[in-house]
Write a protein that holds these residues in place. Structure first.
Motif, PDB file in Angstrom:
ATOM      1  N   PHE A  58      69.177  68.501 -39.757  1.00  0.00           N
ATOM      2  CA  PHE A  58      70.335  68.992 -39.020  1.00  0.00           C
ATOM      3  C   PHE A  58      70.130  70.444 -38.597  1.00  0.00           C
ATOM      4  O   PHE A  58      70.401  70.814 -37.451  1.00  0.00           O
ATOM      5  N   VAL A  59      69.654  71.271 -39.523  1.00  0.00           N
ATOM      6  CA  VAL A  59      69.405  72.675 -39.181  1.00  0.00           C
ATOM      7  C   VAL A  59      68.283  72.770 -38.153  1.00  0.00           C
ATOM      8  O   VAL A  59      68.379  73.533 -37.180  1.00  0.00           O
ATOM      9  N   ARG A  60      67.241  71.994 -38.335  1.00  0.00           N
ATOM     10  CA  ARG A  60      66.110  72.026 -37.398  1.00  0.00           C
ATOM     11  C   ARG A  60      66.551  71.627 -35.995  1.00  0.00           C
ATOM     12  O   ARG A  60      66.221  72.312 -35.013  1.00  0.00           O
ATOM     13  N   GLN A  61      67.321  70.539 -35.875  1.00  0.00           N
ATOM     14  CA  GLN A  61      67.753  70.098 -34.546  1.00  0.00           C
ATOM     15  C   GLN A  61      68.665  71.128 -33.896  1.00  0.00           C
ATOM     16  O   GLN A  61      68.495  71.454 -32.706  1.00  0.00           O
ATOM     17  N   ALA A  62      69.638  71.658 -34.646  1.00  0.00           N
ATOM     18  CA  ALA A  62      70.559  72.640 -34.071  1.00  0.00           C
ATOM     19  C   ALA A  62      69.815  73.883 -33.606  1.00  0.00           C
ATOM     20  O   ALA A  62      70.134  74.451 -32.546  1.00  0.00           O
ATOM     21  N   PHE A  63      68.818  74.305 -34.381  1.00  0.00           N
ATOM     22  CA  PHE A  63      68.018  75.473 -33.997  1.00  0.00           C
ATOM     23  C   PHE A  63      67.162  75.173 -32.771  1.00  0.00           C
ATOM     24  O   PHE A  63      67.096  75.986 -31.837  1.00  0.00           O
ATOM     25  N   GLU A  64      66.525  74.017 -32.738  1.00  0.00           N
ATOM     26  CA  GLU A  64      65.609  73.694 -31.642  1.00  0.00           C
ATOM     27  C   GLU A  64      66.335  73.444 -30.325  1.00  0.00           C
ATOM     28  O   GLU A  64      65.791  73.719 -29.252  1.00  0.00           O
ATOM     29  N   GLU A  65      67.574  72.951 -30.388  1.00  0.00           N
ATOM     30  CA  GLU A  65      68.297  72.689 -29.148  1.00  0.00           C
ATOM     31  C   GLU A  65      69.046  73.921 -28.643  1.00  0.00           C
ATOM     32  O   GLU A  65      69.582  73.908 -27.526  1.00  0.00           O
ATOM     33  N   PHE A  66      69.049  74.994 -29.430  1.00  0.00           N
ATOM     34  CA  PHE A  66      69.813  76.182 -29.049  1.00  0.00           C
ATOM     35  C   PHE A  66      69.314  76.872 -27.784  1.00  0.00           C
ATOM     36  O   PHE A  66      70.132  77.232 -26.927  1.00  0.00           O
ATOM     37  N   PRO A  67      68.013  77.127 -27.592  1.00  0.00           N
ATOM     38  CA  PRO A  67      67.601  77.851 -26.381  1.00  0.00           C
ATOM     39  C   PRO A  67      68.052  77.181 -25.081  1.00  0.00           C
ATOM     40  O   PRO A  67      68.555  77.859 -24.170  1.00  0.00           O
ATOM     41  N   ALA A  68      67.905  75.864 -24.992  1.00  0.00           N
ATOM     42  CA  ALA A  68      68.340  75.162 -23.777  1.00  0.00           C
ATOM     43  C   ALA A  68      69.854  75.195 -23.651  1.00  0.00           C
ATOM     44  O   ALA A  68      70.395  75.313 -22.538  1.00  0.00           O
ATOM     45  N   ALA A  69      70.560  75.073 -24.792  1.00  0.00           N
ATOM     46  CA  ALA A  69      72.022  75.148 -24.747  1.00  0.00           C
ATOM     47  C   ALA A  69      72.483  76.518 -24.275  1.00  0.00           C
ATOM     48  O   ALA A  69      73.422  76.633 -23.470  1.00  0.00           O
ATOM     49  N   LEU A  70      71.828  77.575 -24.747  1.00  0.00           N
ATOM     50  CA  LEU A  70      72.189  78.928 -24.327  1.00  0.00           C
ATOM     51  C   LEU A  70      71.968  79.103 -22.825  1.00  0.00           C
ATOM     52  O   LEU A  70      72.821  79.677 -22.124  1.00  0.00           O
ATOM     53  N   GLU A  71      70.862  78.616 -22.334  1.00  0.00           N
ATOM     54  CA  GLU A  71      70.595  78.706 -20.893  1.00  0.00           C
ATOM     55  C   GLU A  71      71.668  77.975 -20.098  1.00  0.00           C
ATOM     56  O   GLU A  71      72.146  78.464 -19.064  1.00  0.00           O
ATOM     57  N   ALA A 110      73.059  78.485 -41.849  1.00  0.00           N
ATOM     58  CA  ALA A 110      71.595  78.415 -41.877  1.00  0.00           C
ATOM     59  C   ALA A 110      71.027  78.445 -40.468  1.00  0.00           C
ATOM     60  O   ALA A 110      69.960  79.015 -40.230  1.00  0.00           O
ATOM     61  N   VAL A 111      71.740  77.849 -39.515  1.00  0.00           N
ATOM     62  CA  VAL A 111      71.282  77.874 -38.121  1.00  0.00           C
ATOM     63  C   VAL A 111      71.347  79.301 -37.580  1.00  0.00           C
ATOM     64  O   VAL A 111      70.392  79.798 -36.973  1.00  0.00           O
ATOM     65  N   ALA A 112      72.473  79.979 -37.809  1.00  0.00           N
ATOM     66  CA  ALA A 112      72.610  81.357 -37.333  1.00  0.00           C
ATOM     67  C   ALA A 112      71.555  82.259 -37.964  1.00  0.00           C
ATOM     68  O   ALA A 112      70.951  83.110 -37.288  1.00  0.00           O
ATOM     69  N   LEU A 113      71.291  82.071 -39.259  1.00  0.00           N
ATOM     70  CA  LEU A 113      70.280  82.891 -39.933  1.00  0.00           C
ATOM     71  C   LEU A 113      68.889  82.587 -39.407  1.00  0.00           C
ATOM     72  O   LEU A 113      68.051  83.491 -39.289  1.00  0.00           O
ATOM     73  N   ARG A 114      68.628  81.335 -39.070  1.00  0.00           N
ATOM     74  CA  ARG A 114      67.317  80.998 -38.516  1.00  0.00           C
ATOM     75  C   ARG A 114      67.144  81.614 -37.136  1.00  0.00           C
ATOM     76  O   ARG A 114      66.051  82.058 -36.779  1.00  0.00           O
ATOM     77  N   VAL A 115      68.221  81.634 -36.339  1.00  0.00           N
ATOM     78  CA  VAL A 115      68.152  82.302 -35.030  1.00  0.00           C
ATOM     79  C   VAL A 115      67.793  83.773 -35.232  1.00  0.00           C
ATOM     80  O   VAL A 115      66.958  84.327 -34.503  1.00  0.00           O
ATOM     81  N   LEU A 116      68.392  84.397 -36.238  1.00  0.00           N
ATOM     82  CA  LEU A 116      68.092  85.803 -36.511  1.00  0.00           C
ATOM     83  C   LEU A 116      66.670  85.987 -37.026  1.00  0.00           C
ATOM     84  O   LEU A 116      65.975  86.927 -36.626  1.00  0.00           O
ATOM     85  N   ALA A 117      66.238  85.114 -37.900  1.00  0.00           N
ATOM     86  CA  ALA A 117      64.950  85.307 -38.571  1.00  0.00           C
ATOM     87  C   ALA A 117      63.760  84.868 -37.728  1.00  0.00           C
ATOM     88  O   ALA A 117      62.669  85.438 -37.864  1.00  0.00           O
ATOM     89  N   GLU A 118      63.955  83.877 -36.838  1.00  0.00           N
ATOM     90  CA  GLU A 118      62.804  83.242 -36.220  1.00  0.00           C
ATOM     91  C   GLU A 118      62.804  83.200 -34.700  1.00  0.00           C
ATOM     92  O   GLU A 118      61.767  82.901 -34.106  1.00  0.00           O
ATOM     93  N   SER A 119      63.938  83.457 -34.046  1.00  0.00           N
ATOM     94  CA  SER A 119      63.958  83.365 -32.584  1.00  0.00           C
ATOM     95  C   SER A 119      63.756  84.738 -31.956  1.00  0.00           C
ATOM     96  O   SER A 119      63.795  85.769 -32.633  1.00  0.00           O
ATOM     97  N   ASP A 120      63.535  84.734 -30.644  1.00  0.00           N
ATOM     98  CA  ASP A 120      63.415  86.006 -29.923  1.00  0.00           C
ATOM     99  C   ASP A 120      64.626  86.265 -29.036  1.00  0.00           C
ATOM    100  O   ASP A 120      64.590  87.126 -28.163  1.00  0.00           O
ATOM    101  N   VAL A 121      65.730  85.519 -29.256  1.00  0.00           N
ATOM    102  CA  VAL A 121      66.961  85.743 -28.502  1.00  0.00           C
ATOM    103  C   VAL A 121      67.582  87.064 -28.962  1.00  0.00           C
ATOM    104  O   VAL A 121      67.846  87.241 -30.154  1.00  0.00           O
ATOM    105  N   PRO A 122      67.803  88.027 -28.070  1.00  0.00           N
ATOM    106  CA  PRO A 122      68.410  89.303 -28.480  1.00  0.00           C
ATOM    107  C   PRO A 122      69.817  89.093 -29.054  1.00  0.00           C
ATOM    108  O   PRO A 122      70.622  88.356 -28.483  1.00  0.00           O
TER     109      PRO A 122
END
Length: 273
Positions: A95-108, A131-143
């Motif tokens: 669940f965390v993996r899917q929510a994190f992986e689908e976030f960049p396209a959702a944001l666009e 956990a999704v929000a923390l993963r965005v902070l820890a692992e993504s490059d979204v400002p």
């Protein structure tokens, strides 16, 4: 208050709340949230529990997998079955993996649909959504200009421990659970954005301890907001449809508004330099 806007962003259902006061279609900052899997367990219900009204920013509440509009046959039975099958590898981790992986396209897609600016965003997550929000902070490059978590899944081992029995870890599940240990990623999070850690004083003891530890590990980049009397949920069951805001959720909401308002102001000042 204006009515919520509902839609989908790259297949992800969302409930969006416009800035207050209205910006008359002038692009405004964006705060993205991920809801709990306890009540409130849908984007619409989370938006009602923590609307963060009176912020001059869009609040776009994203739906987690198999929740809200993505429930199977309109119920949570399929999610419960995944919990029973394997709470970590069939439920928490994917669940965390899917929510994190689908976030960049959702944001666009959100930026294409709504008048939001192209600057750094705010992120907020509750429980497993934390956990999704923390993963965005820890692992993504979204400002990100600021983040917040509420009764969050900070160390996935602590969440697994909430399920009955001793979990039978193997090499694969050890790797998965360690990948969602955000105490171990505190330095990366601190380097990305300030974080508000909201913790109910009656939350599950393991989650409460993790919240205190994360705030301590982040130091001056973090602020801890303890809510007396708050257990883990933020809404009454069943927590799928929007419901009146509970008094303790109102306390959490007020803290979030103060936090994001402060850092929105800091972000504007930074942009002017």
């Amino acid at each position: 208050m204006e009515s919520p806007i509902t839609g989908t962003a790259a297949g992800v259902p969302f409930t969006a709340l416009p800035p207050v006061p209205s910006t008359d279609n002038v692009p405004a900052p964006l705060i993205v949230t991920w809801h709990m899997l306890d009540a409130p367990r849908s984007d619409a219900a989370f938006a009602a529990a923590l609307p963060m009204n009176d912020l001059p920013a869009w609040r776009v509440h994203l739906g987690m997998p198999m929740c809200g509009a993505r429930m199977v046959d309109g119920s949570t039975d399929a999610v419960v079955e995944l919990m029973r099958k394997d709470p970590l590898m069939s439920y928490l981790y994917p669940f965390v993996r899917q929510a994190f992986e689908e976030f960049p396209a959702a944001l666009e897609s959100i930026r294409a649909q709504l008048p939001v600016d192209d600057g750094p965003i705010g992120v907020l997550g509750g429980s497993l959504g934390g956990a999704v929000a923390l993963r965005v902070l820890a692992e993504s490059d979204v400002p990100v200009f600021a983040g917040a978590v509420v009764n969050a899944a900070i160390r996935m081992r602590s969440v697994v421990d909430l399920f009955p029995g001793d979990y039978p870890y193997d090499a694969e599940s050890e790797k998965a659970v360690d990948s969602l240990d955000f105490l171990a990623k505190a330095d990366a999070i601190a380097g990305r954005a300030p974080l508000l850690v909201v913790s109910g004083e009656l939350d599950h003891p393991g989650l409460r301890a993790d919240a205190l530890s994360l705030a301590d590990a982040l130091g001056e980049r973090s602020e801890l907001l303890s809510i007396p009397g708050l257990a883990h949920p933020l809404a009454d069951e069943p927590g799928i449809e929007p419901a009146p805001q509970l008094p303790l959720a109102r306390e959490v909401d007020a803290g979030l508004v103060t936090w994001f308002r402060r850092h929105l102001a800091d972000s504007v000042i930074s942009d002017m330099r």
